[in-house]
Design a protein around this motif. Sequence first.
Motif, PDB file in Angstrom:
ATOM      1  N   ILE A 197      43.584  36.838  32.594  1.00 48.31           N
ATOM      2  CA  ILE A 197      43.375  36.359  33.955  1.00 48.31           C
ATOM      3  C   ILE A 197      43.182  34.854  33.927  1.00 48.31           C
ATOM      4  N   GLN A 198      44.058  34.152  34.607  1.00 46.53           N
ATOM      5  CA  GLN A 198      43.939  32.697  34.700  1.00 46.53           C
ATOM      6  C   GLN A 198      43.012  32.354  35.853  1.00 46.53           C
ATOM      7  N   VAL A 199      42.092  31.435  35.596  1.00 41.01           N
ATOM      8  CA  VAL A 199      41.160  31.019  36.639  1.00 41.01           C
ATOM      9  C   VAL A 199      41.824  29.939  37.468  1.00 41.01           C
ATOM     10  N   TRP A 200      42.032  30.237  38.752  1.00 43.45           N
ATOM     11  CA  TRP A 200      42.644  29.282  39.670  1.00 43.45           C
ATOM     12  C   TRP A 200      41.570  28.396  40.266  1.00 43.45           C
ATOM     13  N   SER A 201      41.885  27.125  40.330  1.00 42.33           N
ATOM     14  CA  SER A 201      40.893  26.163  40.814  1.00 42.33           C
ATOM     15  C   SER A 201      40.905  26.020  42.328  1.00 42.33           C
ATOM     16  N   GLY A 202      41.853  26.592  42.991  1.00 37.53           N
ATOM     17  CA  GLY A 202      41.927  26.463  44.446  1.00 37.53           C
ATOM     18  C   GLY A 202      42.323  25.072  44.881  1.00 37.53           C
ATOM     19  N   GLY A 203      43.067  24.350  44.053  1.00 34.22           N
ATOM     20  CA  GLY A 203      43.570  23.029  44.420  1.00 34.22           C
ATOM     21  C   GLY A 203      42.814  21.878  43.788  1.00 34.22           C
ATOM     22  N   SER A 204      41.591  22.088  43.361  1.00 28.23           N
ATOM     23  CA  SER A 204      40.844  20.996  42.734  1.00 28.23           C
ATOM     24  C   SER A 204      40.945  21.113  41.219  1.00 28.23           C
ATOM     25  N   THR A 205      40.470  20.109  40.523  1.00 31.45           N
ATOM     26  CA  THR A 205      40.530  20.129  39.060  1.00 31.45           C
ATOM     27  C   THR A 205      39.384  20.941  38.475  1.00 31.45           C
ATOM     28  N   ARG A 206      38.309  21.126  39.227  1.00 30.93           N
ATOM     29  CA  ARG A 206      37.200  21.960  38.765  1.00 30.93           C
ATOM     30  C   ARG A 206      37.522  23.423  39.029  1.00 30.93           C
ATOM     31  N   LYS A 207      36.913  24.294  38.234  1.00 29.18           N
ATOM     32  CA  LYS A 207      37.080  25.718  38.481  1.00 29.18           C
ATOM     33  C   LYS A 207      36.286  26.068  39.730  1.00 29.18           C
ATOM     34  N   SER A 208      36.982  26.388  40.781  1.00 25.94           N
ATOM     35  CA  SER A 208      36.363  26.616  42.083  1.00 25.94           C
ATOM     36  C   SER A 208      35.818  28.032  42.185  1.00 25.94           C
ATOM     37  N   THR A 209      34.660  28.170  42.830  1.00 23.17           N
ATOM     38  CA  THR A 209      34.124  29.498  43.090  1.00 23.17           C
ATOM     39  C   THR A 209      34.625  30.036  44.420  1.00 23.17           C
ATOM     40  N   ALA A 210      35.562  29.324  45.043  1.00 24.11           N
ATOM     41  CA  ALA A 210      36.143  29.788  46.303  1.00 24.11           C
ATOM     42  C   ALA A 210      37.185  30.874  46.055  1.00 24.11           C
ATOM     43  N   THR A 211      37.783  30.907  44.882  1.00 17.22           N
ATOM     44  CA  THR A 211      38.791  31.914  44.570  1.00 17.22           C
ATOM     45  C   THR A 211      38.127  33.088  43.856  1.00 17.22           C
ATOM     46  N   TRP A 212      38.802  34.250  43.871  1.00 18.83           N
ATOM     47  CA  TRP A 212      38.248  35.427  43.195  1.00 18.83           C
ATOM     48  C   TRP A 212      38.115  35.162  41.699  1.00 18.83           C
ATOM     49  N   THR A 213      39.135  34.524  41.111  1.00 20.14           N
ATOM     50  CA  THR A 213      39.065  34.251  39.678  1.00 20.14           C
ATOM     51  C   THR A 213      37.962  33.237  39.372  1.00 20.14           C
ATOM     52  N   GLY A 214      37.736  32.295  40.266  1.00 23.44           N
ATOM     53  CA  GLY A 214      36.640  31.344  40.084  1.00 23.44           C
ATOM     54  C   GLY A 214      35.289  32.039  40.140  1.00 23.44           C
ATOM     55  N   LYS A 215      35.150  32.972  41.089  1.00 28.02           N
ATOM     56  CA  LYS A 215      33.909  33.751  41.182  1.00 28.02           C
ATOM     57  C   LYS A 215      33.725  34.612  39.934  1.00 28.02           C
ATOM     58  N   LEU A 216      34.819  35.206  39.468  1.00 29.03           N
ATOM     59  CA  LEU A 216      34.757  36.025  38.261  1.00 29.03           C
ATOM     60  C   LEU A 216      34.324  35.181  37.066  1.00 29.03           C
ATOM     61  N   TRP A 217      34.903  33.999  36.935  1.00 31.07           N
ATOM     62  CA  TRP A 217      34.562  33.085  35.833  1.00 31.07           C
ATOM     63  C   TRP A 217      33.073  32.729  35.875  1.00 31.07           C
ATOM     64  N   SER A 218      32.583  32.367  37.040  1.00 28.14           N
ATOM     65  CA  SER A 218      31.162  32.015  37.181  1.00 28.14           C
ATOM     66  C   SER A 218      30.273  33.202  36.843  1.00 28.14           C
ATOM     67  N   PHE A 219      30.658  34.380  37.323  1.00 24.51           N
ATOM     68  CA  PHE A 219      29.884  35.597  37.056  1.00 24.51           C
ATOM     69  C   PHE A 219      29.825  35.878  35.558  1.00 24.51           C
ATOM     70  N   LEU A 220      30.975  35.791  34.889  1.00 26.24           N
ATOM     71  CA  LEU A 220      31.009  36.072  33.449  1.00 26.24           C
ATOM     72  C   LEU A 220      30.245  35.029  32.645  1.00 26.24           C
ATOM     73  N   GLN A 221      30.271  33.777  33.099  1.00 26.30           N
ATOM     74  CA  GLN A 221      29.485  32.747  32.413  1.00 26.30           C
ATOM     75  C   GLN A 221      27.991  33.045  32.533  1.00 26.30           C
ATOM     76  N   LYS A 222      27.539  33.425  33.709  1.00 27.17           N
ATOM     77  CA  LYS A 222      26.125  33.761  33.902  1.00 27.17           C
ATOM     78  C   LYS A 222      25.751  34.982  33.080  1.00 27.17           C
ATOM     79  N   GLU A 223      26.602  36.003  33.152  1.00 22.66           N
ATOM     80  CA  GLU A 223      26.334  37.223  32.390  1.00 22.66           C
ATOM     81  C   GLU A 223      26.470  36.965  30.893  1.00 22.66           C
ATOM     82  N   GLY A 224      27.360  36.038  30.534  1.00 22.60           N
ATOM     83  CA  GLY A 224      27.549  35.706  29.118  1.00 22.60           C
ATOM     84  C   GLY A 224      26.295  35.117  28.514  1.00 22.60           C
ATOM     85  N   ASN A 225      25.544  34.375  29.312  1.00 28.01           N
ATOM     86  CA  ASN A 225      24.279  33.837  28.837  1.00 28.01           C
ATOM     87  C   ASN A 225      23.282  34.941  28.560  1.00 28.01           C
ATOM     88  N   ALA A 226      23.437  36.066  29.234  1.00 26.95           N
ATOM     89  CA  ALA A 226      22.549  37.211  29.023  1.00 26.95           C
ATOM     90  C   ALA A 226      23.123  38.151  27.966  1.00 26.95           C
TER      91      ALA A 226
END
Length: 164
Positions: free
Chosen positions: A44-73
């Motif tokens: 799954i490629q994380v789409w930035s939603g047009g910006s250079t940062r990984k955006s949490t506006a897209t589903w893949t961006g939300k997934l990435w953020s979720f996995l990073q938080k869960e990855g810390n746990a």
Amino acid sequence: RRPVLFQFTPGQYAYLRLTALGDRTWHPYSIASNPSSRFLEFYIQVWSGGSTRKSTATWTGKLWSFLQKEGNASLREQSIEFEIMGPVGASIGKMEDHSNGLVIAAGTGVIPVLSMFKQHVRNILRVSPEDHFRHAEENQRARVEYETVLDSRRGCFASRCCQA
């Protein structure tokens, strides 16, 4: 882990949903794993939603953020359950009867090809060397017999008549 009754062939895809993201929408992804694997792989490629940062506006961006938080746990000690629907689509080819294959793919088409080659490599590794070489010897004998028949038919009709 792959659900027990989830059977697929290379080239098919499935719809994924992770309700922990607060989204009830299904998202289609090609299956990258070998059909005999106990696990399902999706790239799954994380789409930035047009910006250079990984955006949490897209589903893949939300997934990435979720996995990073869960990855810390420590993801290894817990499981994240995705809902899966499928498989959907058709297989991309059959390589069971061939030892070699040439496939050209780009973009999202690379993932189903990866699944196909994983299955192909597993099938090749399952062939015992004894069976492979026995068939090779049988093929060699058949080729020699065929060449002998061809050799007996070579030359012109007149030269064969003179030899008799």
